[in-house]
Design a protein around this motif. Sequence first.
Motif, PDB file in Angstrom:
ATOM      1  N   PRO A 118       7.535  48.180  59.135  1.00 29.94           N
ATOM      2  CA  PRO A 118       8.256  48.002  60.401  1.00 29.94           C
ATOM      3  C   PRO A 118       7.684  48.879  61.507  1.00 29.94           C
ATOM      4  N   SER A 119       7.795  48.395  62.743  1.00 26.81           N
ATOM      5  CA  SER A 119       7.568  49.246  63.901  1.00 26.81           C
ATOM      6  C   SER A 119       8.904  49.894  64.251  1.00 26.81           C
ATOM      7  N   TRP A 120       8.866  50.857  65.176  1.00 27.00           N
ATOM      8  CA  TRP A 120      10.106  51.545  65.545  1.00 27.00           C
ATOM      9  C   TRP A 120      10.195  51.708  67.050  1.00 27.00           C
ATOM     10  N   THR A 121      11.325  51.278  67.609  1.00 30.49           N
ATOM     11  CA  THR A 121      11.580  51.424  69.036  1.00 30.49           C
ATOM     12  C   THR A 121      12.808  52.308  69.222  1.00 30.49           C
ATOM     13  N   PRO A 122      12.687  53.446  69.865  1.00 26.76           N
ATOM     14  CA  PRO A 122      13.838  54.343  70.035  1.00 26.76           C
ATOM     15  C   PRO A 122      14.868  53.760  70.992  1.00 26.76           C
ATOM     16  N   ASN A 129      16.703  61.848  75.923  1.00 22.71           N
ATOM     17  CA  ASN A 129      17.068  63.185  75.470  1.00 22.71           C
ATOM     18  C   ASN A 129      16.096  63.813  74.474  1.00 22.71           C
ATOM     19  N   GLU A 130      15.257  63.004  73.838  1.00 20.78           N
ATOM     20  CA  GLU A 130      14.366  63.539  72.811  1.00 20.78           C
ATOM     21  C   GLU A 130      12.905  63.184  73.058  1.00 20.78           C
ATOM     22  N   ALA A 131      12.626  62.555  74.187  1.00 23.47           N
ATOM     23  CA  ALA A 131      11.258  62.158  74.523  1.00 23.47           C
ATOM     24  C   ALA A 131      10.630  61.311  73.422  1.00 23.47           C
ATOM     25  N   ALA A 132      11.452  60.522  72.755  1.00 22.09           N
ATOM     26  CA  ALA A 132      10.948  59.654  71.693  1.00 22.09           C
ATOM     27  C   ALA A 132      10.173  58.493  72.307  1.00 22.09           C
ATOM     28  N   HIS A 133       9.252  57.925  71.532  1.00 23.12           N
ATOM     29  CA  HIS A 133       8.457  56.816  72.023  1.00 23.12           C
ATOM     30  C   HIS A 133       8.197  55.828  70.900  1.00 23.12           C
ATOM     31  N   TYR A 134       7.801  54.652  71.287  1.00 18.21           N
ATOM     32  CA  TYR A 134       7.529  53.577  70.326  1.00 18.21           C
ATOM     33  C   TYR A 134       6.493  54.008  69.305  1.00 18.21           C
ATOM     34  N   MET A 135       6.746  53.602  68.055  1.00 22.25           N
ATOM     35  CA  MET A 135       5.805  53.910  66.975  1.00 22.25           C
ATOM     36  C   MET A 135       5.397  52.616  66.280  1.00 22.25           C
ATOM     37  N   PRO A 136       4.092  52.340  66.207  1.00 26.19           N
ATOM     38  CA  PRO A 136       3.640  51.139  65.494  1.00 26.19           C
ATOM     39  C   PRO A 136       3.750  51.338  63.988  1.00 26.19           C
ATOM     40  N   PRO A 137       3.594  50.269  63.216  1.00 24.24           N
ATOM     41  CA  PRO A 137       3.616  50.413  61.757  1.00 24.24           C
ATOM     42  C   PRO A 137       2.523  51.365  61.285  1.00 24.24           C
ATOM     43  N   GLY A 138       2.802  52.048  60.187  1.00 25.98           N
ATOM     44  CA  GLY A 138       1.810  52.959  59.646  1.00 25.98           C
ATOM     45  C   GLY A 138       2.428  54.151  58.961  1.00 25.98           C
ATOM     46  N   GLN A 140       2.769  57.198  59.757  1.00 22.26           N
ATOM     47  CA  GLN A 140       3.522  58.141  60.579  1.00 22.26           C
ATOM     48  C   GLN A 140       4.797  57.535  61.160  1.00 22.26           C
ATOM     49  N   ASN A 141       5.067  56.290  60.830  1.00 23.93           N
ATOM     50  CA  ASN A 141       6.259  55.642  61.364  1.00 23.93           C
ATOM     51  C   ASN A 141       7.518  56.262  60.751  1.00 23.93           C
ATOM     52  N   PRO A 142       8.517  56.617  61.560  1.00 24.86           N
ATOM     53  CA  PRO A 142       9.719  57.262  61.028  1.00 24.86           C
ATOM     54  C   PRO A 142      10.539  56.380  60.105  1.00 24.86           C
ATOM     55  N   LEU A 143      10.320  55.060  60.146  1.00 26.05           N
ATOM     56  CA  LEU A 143      11.008  54.164  59.215  1.00 26.05           C
ATOM     57  C   LEU A 143      10.244  54.014  57.908  1.00 26.05           C
ATOM     58  N   GLY A 144       9.115  54.686  57.788  1.00 18.61           N
ATOM     59  CA  GLY A 144       8.302  54.533  56.589  1.00 18.61           C
ATOM     60  C   GLY A 144       7.702  53.138  56.525  1.00 18.61           C
ATOM     61  N   ARG A 145       7.590  52.614  55.323  1.00 16.87           N
ATOM     62  CA  ARG A 145       6.972  51.302  55.126  1.00 16.87           C
ATOM     63  C   ARG A 145       7.981  50.205  54.804  1.00 16.87           C
ATOM     64  N   ILE A 146       9.274  50.588  54.614  1.00 19.72           N
ATOM     65  CA  ILE A 146      10.275  49.616  54.174  1.00 19.72           C
ATOM     66  C   ILE A 146      11.563  49.812  54.958  1.00 19.72           C
ATOM     67  N   LEU A 147      12.085  48.721  55.497  1.00 21.09           N
ATOM     68  CA  LEU A 147      13.384  48.721  56.157  1.00 21.09           C
ATOM     69  C   LEU A 147      14.257  47.666  55.483  1.00 21.09           C
ATOM     70  N   PHE A 148      15.458  48.052  55.090  1.00 18.05           N
ATOM     71  CA  PHE A 148      16.404  47.127  54.475  1.00 18.05           C
ATOM     72  C   PHE A 148      17.278  46.538  55.588  1.00 18.05           C
ATOM     73  N   GLU A 149      17.043  45.263  55.904  1.00 17.79           N
ATOM     74  CA  GLU A 149      17.802  44.605  56.963  1.00 17.79           C
ATOM     75  C   GLU A 149      19.250  44.452  56.514  1.00 17.79           C
ATOM     76  N   MET A 150      20.198  44.944  57.347  1.00 18.85           N
ATOM     77  CA  MET A 150      21.606  44.917  56.978  1.00 18.85           C
ATOM     78  C   MET A 150      22.439  44.242  58.055  1.00 18.85           C
ATOM     79  N   ASP A 151      23.480  43.576  57.602  1.00 26.46           N
ATOM     80  CA  ASP A 151      24.357  42.805  58.470  1.00 26.46           C
ATOM     81  C   ASP A 151      25.531  43.670  58.918  1.00 26.46           C
ATOM     82  N   ASN A 152      25.384  44.348  60.061  1.00 27.14           N
ATOM     83  CA  ASN A 152      26.488  45.106  60.638  1.00 27.14           C
ATOM     84  C   ASN A 152      26.207  45.323  62.118  1.00 27.14           C
ATOM     85  N   ASP A 153      27.253  45.663  62.861  1.00 26.79           N
ATOM     86  CA  ASP A 153      27.105  45.843  64.304  1.00 26.79           C
ATOM     87  C   ASP A 153      27.029  47.312  64.698  1.00 26.79           C
ATOM     88  N   GLN A 154      26.745  48.208  63.730  1.00 21.68           N
ATOM     89  CA  GLN A 154      26.691  49.641  63.984  1.00 21.68           C
ATOM     90  C   GLN A 154      25.262  50.171  64.144  1.00 21.68           C
TER      91      GLN A 154
END
Length: 281
Positions: A118-122, A129-138, A140-154
Amino acid sequence: MPAVDRPAGGRLFRAFLSLIVGSVAALGAACTGTDAPGPVVTPPAQAVPPPSTGEAERSVYGQAIPRHGKFVVVNIPSFELVALQDGAPVLQSRVIVGRPESPTPELLSSIYAIKFNPSWTPTPWMIRNEAAHYMPPGPQNPLGRILFEMDNDQLVYLHDTNQRDLFNRQNRAFSHGCVRVEKARQLAAWALGVSEKDIEQMIGHGGTYAVPLPEPIPVSLVYNTRFPNENGQSVLYPDVYHSHAAEQWAASPHAARQVASVARSEDVEPSHRGCEAAAAR
């Protein structure tokens, strides 16, 4: 890869709401920035016999666990995930949960797909507040290599992480609300019904794509300060969100005045919860 359809509004698992037994509300409190004291072990919990009829049996996990199929429990105070198959635990993993000021909420959701690389968009709050920026897959991505897609509005998900050293901490409340899973690859393999080698190959394909699960897996995020360990012993864990104090504050006149004041503010951020890059500071 074809797009993965998200279950509309979680309708498939509304019925599971009746399975959840009382849990303490996870309310935020000030972050101490120090490791919490260790858990207190008590004698093994007395087993509760299952009902003679019905699809669920009461469990020592503070839940009514379905007898059939897959089910995931994340207990926030113990920083732990338990995956269950036909009512029996098959995988346990350390997790990292939300900081007290951005707590992981109690909720019932479901995993319906697994996204690889996954890519990551702050969120706007993180950018401001944290000067975060977009991270492409790889790597160093804060989501790692796997994201579990979940059904919730939170905006709460389970995911891998590139900060694996944090799993060695005793207090693992470092995120903005999402749940980082130490054994993300093992969990993905179990969820998809494939081997860990298959998961590595899926990661190695490169690019960002999602694989739908054969059927959605219910996930319950709970807040139980008393929770069994791998030996079945009932363990008392620290109240990481200081929930009892927060409940008392929420009922006070001061809380009502502060809520009203915040509601009048012109710069209110509705929420900065979500999958994020920030680590413990």
